[in-house]
Design a protein around this motif. Structure first.
Motif, PDB file in Angstrom:
ATOM      1  N   GLY A  56       0.777  -1.236   0.000  1.00 55.09           N
ATOM      2  CA  GLY A  56       0.000   0.000   0.000  1.00 55.09           C
ATOM      3  C   GLY A  56       0.805   1.281   0.000  1.00 55.09           C
ATOM      4  N   VAL A  57       2.092   1.197  -0.297  1.00 50.09           N
ATOM      5  CA  VAL A  57       2.939   2.390  -0.341  1.00 50.09           C
ATOM      6  C   VAL A  57       3.642   2.444  -1.696  1.00 50.09           C
ATOM      7  N   VAL A  58       3.497   3.583  -2.376  1.00 52.60           N
ATOM      8  CA  VAL A  58       4.180   3.804  -3.649  1.00 52.60           C
ATOM      9  C   VAL A  58       5.516   4.473  -3.339  1.00 52.60           C
ATOM     10  N   THR A  59       6.590   3.940  -3.907  1.00 54.14           N
ATOM     11  CA  THR A  59       7.921   4.487  -3.698  1.00 54.14           C
ATOM     12  C   THR A  59       8.500   4.926  -5.036  1.00 54.14           C
ATOM     13  N   LEU A  64      19.689  11.900  -8.613  1.00 59.33           N
ATOM     14  CA  LEU A  64      19.981  13.327  -8.728  1.00 59.33           C
ATOM     15  C   LEU A  64      21.406  13.610  -8.261  1.00 59.33           C
ATOM     16  N   PRO A  65      22.399  13.045  -8.936  1.00 62.35           N
ATOM     17  CA  PRO A  65      23.775  13.248  -8.474  1.00 62.35           C
ATOM     18  C   PRO A  65      24.207  14.700  -8.605  1.00 62.35           C
ATOM     19  N   GLY A  66      24.925  15.160  -7.607  1.00 64.42           N
ATOM     20  CA  GLY A  66      25.462  16.520  -7.645  1.00 64.42           C
ATOM     21  C   GLY A  66      24.484  17.605  -7.250  1.00 64.42           C
ATOM     22  N   LEU A  67      23.284  17.251  -6.854  1.00 60.23           N
ATOM     23  CA  LEU A  67      22.295  18.259  -6.451  1.00 60.23           C
ATOM     24  C   LEU A  67      22.123  18.284  -4.941  1.00 60.23           C
ATOM     25  N   ASP A  68      21.667  19.413  -4.444  1.00 55.36           N
ATOM     26  CA  ASP A  68      21.297  19.561  -3.034  1.00 55.36           C
ATOM     27  C   ASP A  68      19.784  19.476  -2.938  1.00 55.36           C
ATOM     28  N   PRO A  69      19.250  19.022  -1.819  1.00 55.74           N
ATOM     29  CA  PRO A  69      17.790  18.978  -1.664  1.00 55.74           C
ATOM     30  C   PRO A  69      17.124  20.330  -1.866  1.00 55.74           C
ATOM     31  N   LYS A  70      17.816  21.428  -1.568  1.00 58.00           N
ATOM     32  CA  LYS A  70      17.220  22.757  -1.725  1.00 58.00           C
ATOM     33  C   LYS A  70      17.022  23.132  -3.196  1.00 58.00           C
ATOM     34  N   ASP A  71      17.672  22.401  -4.102  1.00 55.02           N
ATOM     35  CA  ASP A  71      17.543  22.671  -5.533  1.00 55.02           C
ATOM     36  C   ASP A  71      16.410  21.885  -6.183  1.00 55.02           C
ATOM     37  N   VAL A  72      15.646  21.131  -5.386  1.00 57.30           N
ATOM     38  CA  VAL A  72      14.602  20.252  -5.915  1.00 57.30           C
ATOM     39  C   VAL A  72      13.273  20.568  -5.240  1.00 57.30           C
ATOM     40  N   THR A  73      12.177  20.561  -6.019  1.00 54.80           N
ATOM     41  CA  THR A  73      10.828  20.707  -5.460  1.00 54.80           C
ATOM     42  C   THR A  73       9.971  19.546  -5.919  1.00 54.80           C
ATOM     43  N   LEU A  74       9.056  19.125  -5.047  1.00 54.35           N
ATOM     44  CA  LEU A  74       8.133  18.033  -5.333  1.00 54.35           C
ATOM     45  C   LEU A  74       6.709  18.499  -5.129  1.00 54.35           C
ATOM     46  N   THR A  75       5.813  18.121  -6.034  1.00 49.78           N
ATOM     47  CA  THR A  75       4.386  18.370  -5.865  1.00 49.78           C
ATOM     48  C   THR A  75       3.619  17.161  -6.376  1.00 49.78           C
ATOM     49  N   VAL A  76       2.427  16.959  -5.825  1.00 45.65           N
ATOM     50  CA  VAL A  76       1.529  15.905  -6.293  1.00 45.65           C
ATOM     51  C   VAL A  76       0.258  16.590  -6.773  1.00 45.65           C
ATOM     52  N   ASN A 126      13.160  11.700   1.186  1.00 44.96           N
ATOM     53  CA  ASN A 126      14.475  11.591   1.798  1.00 44.96           C
ATOM     54  C   ASN A 126      15.529  11.682   0.695  1.00 44.96           C
ATOM     55  N   PHE A 127      16.601  12.425   0.947  1.00 44.81           N
ATOM     56  CA  PHE A 127      17.672  12.607  -0.030  1.00 44.81           C
ATOM     57  C   PHE A 127      18.953  12.063   0.576  1.00 44.81           C
ATOM     58  N   ASP A 128      19.524  11.015  -0.046  1.00 45.54           N
ATOM     59  CA  ASP A 128      20.725  10.394   0.499  1.00 45.54           C
ATOM     60  C   ASP A 128      21.641   9.963  -0.644  1.00 45.54           C
ATOM     61  N   LYS A 129      22.872  10.451  -0.645  1.00 45.11           N
ATOM     62  CA  LYS A 129      23.907  10.077  -1.617  1.00 45.11           C
ATOM     63  C   LYS A 129      23.431  10.248  -3.062  1.00 45.11           C
ATOM     64  N   GLY A 130      22.747  11.337  -3.346  1.00 46.76           N
ATOM     65  CA  GLY A 130      22.328  11.626  -4.708  1.00 46.76           C
ATOM     66  C   GLY A 130      21.072  10.921  -5.163  1.00 46.76           C
ATOM     67  N   VAL A 131      20.406  10.204  -4.262  1.00 44.42           N
ATOM     68  CA  VAL A 131      19.162   9.512  -4.606  1.00 44.42           C
ATOM     69  C   VAL A 131      18.028  10.079  -3.762  1.00 44.42           C
ATOM     70  N   LEU A 132      17.001  10.590  -4.440  1.00 43.76           N
ATOM     71  CA  LEU A 132      15.803  11.100  -3.773  1.00 43.76           C
ATOM     72  C   LEU A 132      14.796   9.963  -3.696  1.00 43.76           C
ATOM     73  N   THR A 133      14.320   9.655  -2.484  1.00 45.93           N
ATOM     74  CA  THR A 133      13.321   8.603  -2.287  1.00 45.93           C
ATOM     75  C   THR A 133      12.051   9.247  -1.746  1.00 45.93           C
ATOM     76  N   VAL A 134      10.952   9.086  -2.480  1.00 46.22           N
ATOM     77  CA  VAL A 134       9.665   9.644  -2.085  1.00 46.22           C
ATOM     78  C   VAL A 134       8.731   8.477  -1.809  1.00 46.22           C
ATOM     79  N   THR A 135       8.107   8.478  -0.607  1.00 42.95           N
ATOM     80  CA  THR A 135       7.126   7.439  -0.267  1.00 42.95           C
ATOM     81  C   THR A 135       5.762   8.089  -0.156  1.00 42.95           C
ATOM     82  N   LEU A 136       4.789   7.458  -0.815  1.00 42.63           N
ATOM     83  CA  LEU A 136       3.425   7.987  -0.869  1.00 42.63           C
ATOM     84  C   LEU A 136       2.448   6.864  -0.534  1.00 42.63           C
ATOM     85  N   PRO A 137       1.795   6.917   0.645  1.00 45.06           N
ATOM     86  CA  PRO A 137       0.826   5.876   0.986  1.00 45.06           C
ATOM     87  C   PRO A 137      -0.380   5.926   0.048  1.00 45.06           C
TER      88      PRO A 137
END
Length: 152
Positions: A56-59, A64-76, A126-137
């Motif tokens: 029941g969780v979409v991942t 995103l190598p070389g980016l900072d979390p502040k340089d990325v926006t997410l919307t649904v 969550n942003f870790d080592k250049g990989v953005l992981t988004v979890t959406l129930p």
């Protein structure tokens, strides 16, 4: 001959969020013949993503190598995850003589269709080592329901 029908066919495919149809490809070709083959290479979009679902969780995972979390926006919006960002040029050093620059810079946007309704308020990123992981129930209340057929 059918050129006047293509805009209506395209509107229908966009309304139901179908993949590009032959009508869409023909419309693109007539509008811009040089770039009409672009939709055939959608798998090469940036950033590369993996979309999975378990319990029941979409991942969604995005590279995103070389980016900072502040340089990325997410919307649904409307059952799609929209990932936007900007990869900034790191500044040219005058002492270096560049012969080739292959790394891409600039703004990017990626629209990722979700496999159903989700609870936007409970989404986490969550942003870790250049990989953005988004979890959406998943939204169980909005799940597809079967309709019983009665015999008359």
């Amino acid at each position: 001959m059918f050129k006047h029908l293509l805009p209506r066919l395209r509107e229908r495919s966009v309304a139901v969020r179908r993949p590009a149809s032959l009508a869409d490809l023909m419309e693109d070709f007539w509008r811009e013949p040089a770039t009409a083959l672009g939709p055939l290479f959608r798998d090469m979009a940036y950033p590369a993503v993996d979309v999975s679902e378990a319990e029941g969780v979409v991942t969604v995972k995005a590279e995103l190598p070389g980016l900072d979390p502040k340089d990325v926006t997410l919307t649904v919006e409307n059952d799609v995850l929209i990932l936007r960002g900007e990869k900034k040029f790191e500044g040219e050093e005058k002492k270096d003589d560049y012969h080739r620059i292959e790394r891409a810079y600039g703004s990017f946007s990626r629209v990722i269709p979700l496999p159903g309704k989700v609870k936007e308020a409970e989404a986490k990123a969550n942003f870790d080592k250049g990989v953005l992981t988004v979890t959406l129930p998943r939204d169980a209340e909005a799940a597809a329901r079967s309709i019983p057929i009665q015999q008359s």
